[in-house]
Write a protein that holds these residues in place. Sequence first.
Motif, PDB file in Angstrom:
ATOM      1  N   LYS A  58       0.834  -1.197   0.000  1.00 15.02           N
ATOM      2  CA  LYS A  58       0.000   0.000   0.000  1.00 15.02           C
ATOM      3  C   LYS A  58       0.874   1.254   0.000  1.00 15.02           C
ATOM      4  O   LYS A  58       0.618   2.202  -0.752  1.00 15.02           O
ATOM      5  N   GLU A  59       1.918   1.235   0.831  1.00 12.49           N
ATOM      6  CA  GLU A  59       2.851   2.372   0.879  1.00 12.49           C
ATOM      7  C   GLU A  59       3.542   2.557  -0.476  1.00 12.49           C
ATOM      8  O   GLU A  59       3.666   3.684  -0.960  1.00 12.49           O
ATOM      9  N   LYS A  62       1.235   3.993  -3.178  1.00  9.28           N
ATOM     10  CA  LYS A  62       1.052   5.441  -3.005  1.00  9.28           C
ATOM     11  C   LYS A  62       2.227   6.187  -3.632  1.00  9.28           C
ATOM     12  O   LYS A  62       2.040   7.151  -4.374  1.00  9.28           O
ATOM     13  N   SER A  65       2.071   5.938  -7.400  1.00  9.86           N
ATOM     14  CA  SER A  65       1.029   6.827  -7.906  1.00  9.86           C
ATOM     15  C   SER A  65       1.529   8.275  -7.964  1.00  9.86           C
ATOM     16  O   SER A  65       1.283   8.987  -8.950  1.00  9.86           O
ATOM     17  N   ASP A  66       2.229   8.695  -6.926  1.00 13.22           N
ATOM     18  CA  ASP A  66       2.793  10.053  -6.905  1.00 13.22           C
ATOM     19  C   ASP A  66       3.802  10.246  -8.039  1.00 13.22           C
ATOM     20  O   ASP A  66       3.818  11.303  -8.692  1.00 13.22           O
TER      21      ASP A  66
END
Length: 173
Positions: A58-59, A62, A65-66
């Motif tokens: 999950k980290e 993220k 995605s950034d």
Amino acid sequence: MKNILAQILALTFTLTLASVASAEFKLAYVDVQKAIEKTSMGKKAKDEMKKEADKKNKELEKKKSDIDKMREDIEKKRSVLAEEAFAKRAAELQEEMQKFNQSAGKAQAELQKKEAELLEPIVKKMKAVIEKLAKDKGVSMVIQSNQNAQIVLYAASELDLTDDLVNAFDKEK
């Protein structure tokens, strides 16, 4: 005649020794990976690893995605940015990608370390239970079987101690 009699006696003696030796030597096998997965401790460790892996993923998702947004932004503004400004943003993107790769490698190493920590007491107990089970069943040698590694190419199913191992493991405190 004496020579033939001596050969017959030697052959009889050899066959007798071979049958005695084979009667005393009993071989069995276990699929340790399968046994670990079936034990209560193994299931608990697997659940804990899944939670940890999901958290790390999950980290990383993220961060990925950034980076993807940053890449899209740079591509959209490429035509309006000065060459120097574009080069600077591209270098920043490259730096973020390197940080991401380092984070992914670190996460993988942490997961491997966590898995080793969780498996160490299970494997230690498993070895002790295998030894006790083998002695109780009069087994001289227990070899490891693994569906993926193909260490044992064929063995009769009655030589498989995996289910007995799981039961004995879960009964041990």
